[in-house]
Scaffold this motif. Structure first.
Motif, PDB file in Angstrom:
ATOM      1  N   GLY A  63       0.796  -1.217   0.000  1.00  0.00           N
ATOM      2  CA  GLY A  63       0.000   0.000   0.000  1.00  0.00           C
ATOM      3  C   GLY A  63       0.826   1.263   0.000  1.00  0.00           C
ATOM      4  O   GLY A  63       0.412   2.290  -0.530  1.00  0.00           O
ATOM      5  N   THR A  64       2.021   1.199   0.588  1.00  0.00           N
ATOM      6  CA  THR A  64       2.876   2.386   0.611  1.00  0.00           C
ATOM      7  C   THR A  64       3.304   2.800  -0.793  1.00  0.00           C
ATOM      8  O   THR A  64       3.490   3.980  -1.061  1.00  0.00           O
ATOM      9  CB  THR A  64       4.109   2.148   1.507  1.00  0.00           C
ATOM     10  OG1 THR A  64       4.691   0.885   1.181  1.00  0.00           O
ATOM     11  CG2 THR A  64       3.725   2.179   2.982  1.00  0.00           C
ATOM     12  N   CYS A  77      -4.448  15.271  -2.143  1.00  0.00           N
ATOM     13  CA  CYS A  77      -5.294  14.166  -1.704  1.00  0.00           C
ATOM     14  C   CYS A  77      -4.896  13.711  -0.295  1.00  0.00           C
ATOM     15  O   CYS A  77      -3.718  13.575   0.017  1.00  0.00           O
ATOM     16  CB  CYS A  77      -5.153  13.002  -2.691  1.00  0.00           C
ATOM     17  SG  CYS A  77      -6.205  11.588  -2.288  1.00  0.00           S
ATOM     18  N   LYS A  78      -5.891  13.471   0.545  1.00  0.00           N
ATOM     19  CA  LYS A  78      -5.649  12.930   1.884  1.00  0.00           C
ATOM     20  C   LYS A  78      -5.577  11.407   1.769  1.00  0.00           C
ATOM     21  O   LYS A  78      -6.356  10.797   1.036  1.00  0.00           O
ATOM     22  CB  LYS A  78      -6.763  13.354   2.818  1.00  0.00           C
ATOM     23  CG  LYS A  78      -6.807  14.862   2.995  1.00  0.00           C
ATOM     24  CD  LYS A  78      -8.019  15.316   3.730  1.00  0.00           C
ATOM     25  CE  LYS A  78      -7.981  16.826   3.798  1.00  0.00           C
ATOM     26  NZ  LYS A  78      -9.243  17.417   4.075  1.00  0.00           N
ATOM     27  N   THR A  79      -4.622  10.811   2.491  1.00  0.00           N
ATOM     28  CA  THR A  79      -4.427   9.371   2.382  1.00  0.00           C
ATOM     29  C   THR A  79      -4.434   8.713   3.756  1.00  0.00           C
ATOM     30  O   THR A  79      -4.009   9.303   4.749  1.00  0.00           O
ATOM     31  CB  THR A  79      -3.100   9.048   1.676  1.00  0.00           C
ATOM     32  OG1 THR A  79      -2.024   9.697   2.348  1.00  0.00           O
ATOM     33  CG2 THR A  79      -3.136   9.483   0.218  1.00  0.00           C
ATOM     34  N   VAL A  80      -4.934   7.469   3.761  1.00  0.00           N
ATOM     35  CA  VAL A  80      -4.994   6.682   4.986  1.00  0.00           C
ATOM     36  C   VAL A  80      -4.498   5.281   4.662  1.00  0.00           C
ATOM     37  O   VAL A  80      -4.997   4.628   3.746  1.00  0.00           O
ATOM     38  CB  VAL A  80      -6.431   6.599   5.543  1.00  0.00           C
ATOM     39  CG1 VAL A  80      -6.475   5.741   6.805  1.00  0.00           C
ATOM     40  CG2 VAL A  80      -6.998   7.988   5.818  1.00  0.00           C
ATOM     41  N   LEU A  81      -3.519   4.831   5.418  1.00  0.00           N
ATOM     42  CA  LEU A  81      -3.026   3.466   5.302  1.00  0.00           C
ATOM     43  C   LEU A  81      -3.721   2.626   6.362  1.00  0.00           C
ATOM     44  O   LEU A  81      -3.819   3.037   7.521  1.00  0.00           O
ATOM     45  CB  LEU A  81      -1.508   3.430   5.497  1.00  0.00           C
ATOM     46  CG  LEU A  81      -0.824   2.101   5.228  1.00  0.00           C
ATOM     47  CD1 LEU A  81      -0.962   1.703   3.744  1.00  0.00           C
ATOM     48  CD2 LEU A  81       0.641   2.161   5.610  1.00  0.00           C
ATOM     49  N   LEU A  94       5.725   3.941   6.690  1.00  0.00           N
ATOM     50  CA  LEU A  94       5.267   5.308   6.402  1.00  0.00           C
ATOM     51  C   LEU A  94       6.339   6.324   6.782  1.00  0.00           C
ATOM     52  O   LEU A  94       6.631   7.241   6.013  1.00  0.00           O
ATOM     53  CB  LEU A  94       3.981   5.623   7.175  1.00  0.00           C
ATOM     54  CG  LEU A  94       2.671   5.112   6.623  1.00  0.00           C
ATOM     55  CD1 LEU A  94       1.543   5.438   7.588  1.00  0.00           C
ATOM     56  CD2 LEU A  94       2.386   5.661   5.244  1.00  0.00           C
ATOM     57  N   LYS A  95       6.917   6.158   7.968  1.00  0.00           N
ATOM     58  CA  LYS A  95       7.965   7.074   8.422  1.00  0.00           C
ATOM     59  C   LYS A  95       9.200   6.968   7.539  1.00  0.00           C
ATOM     60  O   LYS A  95       9.772   7.978   7.131  1.00  0.00           O
ATOM     61  CB  LYS A  95       8.339   6.774   9.876  1.00  0.00           C
ATOM     62  CG  LYS A  95       7.305   7.195  10.866  1.00  0.00           C
ATOM     63  CD  LYS A  95       7.742   6.843  12.274  1.00  0.00           C
ATOM     64  CE  LYS A  95       6.622   7.087  13.258  1.00  0.00           C
ATOM     65  NZ  LYS A  95       6.950   6.596  14.596  1.00  0.00           N
ATOM     66  N   GLU A  96       9.607   5.748   7.245  1.00  0.00           N
ATOM     67  CA  GLU A  96      10.800   5.517   6.421  1.00  0.00           C
ATOM     68  C   GLU A  96      10.669   6.164   5.047  1.00  0.00           C
ATOM     69  O   GLU A  96      11.610   6.755   4.529  1.00  0.00           O
ATOM     70  CB  GLU A  96      11.019   4.011   6.275  1.00  0.00           C
ATOM     71  CG  GLU A  96      12.151   3.601   5.391  1.00  0.00           C
ATOM     72  CD  GLU A  96      12.171   2.098   5.190  1.00  0.00           C
ATOM     73  OE1 GLU A  96      12.322   1.663   4.032  1.00  0.00           O
ATOM     74  OE2 GLU A  96      12.016   1.361   6.180  1.00  0.00           O
ATOM     75  N   MET A  97       9.477   6.056   4.462  1.00  0.00           N
ATOM     76  CA  MET A  97       9.249   6.601   3.123  1.00  0.00           C
ATOM     77  C   MET A  97       8.854   8.078   3.160  1.00  0.00           C
ATOM     78  O   MET A  97       8.637   8.684   2.116  1.00  0.00           O
ATOM     79  CB  MET A  97       8.181   5.779   2.398  1.00  0.00           C
ATOM     80  CG  MET A  97       8.608   4.356   2.125  1.00  0.00           C
ATOM     81  SD  MET A  97       7.308   3.371   1.337  1.00  0.00           S
ATOM     82  CE  MET A  97       7.304   4.079  -0.312  1.00  0.00           C
ATOM     83  N   ARG A  98       8.724   8.621   4.370  1.00  0.00           N
ATOM     84  CA  ARG A  98       8.336  10.019   4.560  1.00  0.00           C
ATOM     85  C   ARG A  98       7.019  10.361   3.871  1.00  0.00           C
ATOM     86  O   ARG A  98       6.883  11.408   3.226  1.00  0.00           O
ATOM     87  CB  ARG A  98       9.444  10.957   4.109  1.00  0.00           C
ATOM     88  CG  ARG A  98      10.674  10.809   4.951  1.00  0.00           C
ATOM     89  CD  ARG A  98      11.705  11.811   4.594  1.00  0.00           C
ATOM     90  NE  ARG A  98      12.816  11.686   5.543  1.00  0.00           N
ATOM     91  CZ  ARG A  98      14.055  11.945   5.242  1.00  0.00           C
ATOM     92  NH1 ARG A  98      14.378  12.358   4.036  1.00  0.00           N
ATOM     93  NH2 ARG A  98      14.992  11.803   6.140  1.00  0.00           N
ATOM     94  N   LEU A  99       6.074   9.445   4.002  1.00  0.00           N
ATOM     95  CA  LEU A  99       4.749   9.658   3.421  1.00  0.00           C
ATOM     96  C   LEU A  99       3.858  10.338   4.449  1.00  0.00           C
ATOM     97  O   LEU A  99       3.803   9.926   5.605  1.00  0.00           O
ATOM     98  CB  LEU A  99       4.140   8.323   2.998  1.00  0.00           C
ATOM     99  CG  LEU A  99       4.807   7.631   1.830  1.00  0.00           C
ATOM    100  CD1 LEU A  99       4.273   6.214   1.663  1.00  0.00           C
ATOM    101  CD2 LEU A  99       4.604   8.421   0.552  1.00  0.00           C
TER     102      LEU A  99
END
Length: 127
Positions: A63-64, A77-81, A94-99
């Motif tokens: 998903g990332t 766009c707002k995103t939710v994992l 999420l943190k690693e990819m800075r999303l």
């Protein structure tokens, strides 16, 4: 509001769509469901979504990767994992990819989803 739900489990995607339609009644949201990374990437190129809910563990894919494509193509766009079993790993990714994405752990309740939507600035009906 135009919403994309990405989940390879058909029942989960359908349930999420029903929950969102119940919470976001006026105006009724347009909900598009993609059951694979491939379908999601096509939809992201085709439509301008305001909100994307994406499962972390897609088969195949992650998903990332979808959220990165959303950030590039639809920066407003707002995103939710979403994730259940891989919640810690998903948050770290999420943190690693800075999303810049919100996170919700499955299973979740309707009030919890309503709270997340409110945090994102989305008006909700009473859950």
């Amino acid at each position: 509001m135009k919403i994309l739900i990405v989940d390879d489990e058909l029942a989960n995607a359908g349930l999420m769509g029903a929950l969102l339609k119940n919470l976001l009644r006026e105006p009724e949201p347009t909900i598009v469901i993609a059951h694979s990374q491939f379908e999601a990437l096509i939809e992201i190129r085709r439509e301008k979504f305001e909100l994307v809910f994406c499962d972390y563990n897609l088969n195949p894919g992650w998903g990332t990767d979808i959220l990165r494509a959303v950030a590039e193509k639809l920066p407003q766009c707002k995103t939710v994992l979403m994730s259940g079993m891989d919640a810690v790993e998903a948050r770290e990714k999420l943190k690693e990819m800075r999303l810049r994405a919100s996170f919700i752990e499955k299973p979740f309740t309707m009030p919890r989803l309503a709270g997340l939507l409110s945090q994102l600035g989305v008006s909700v009906a009473n859950p």
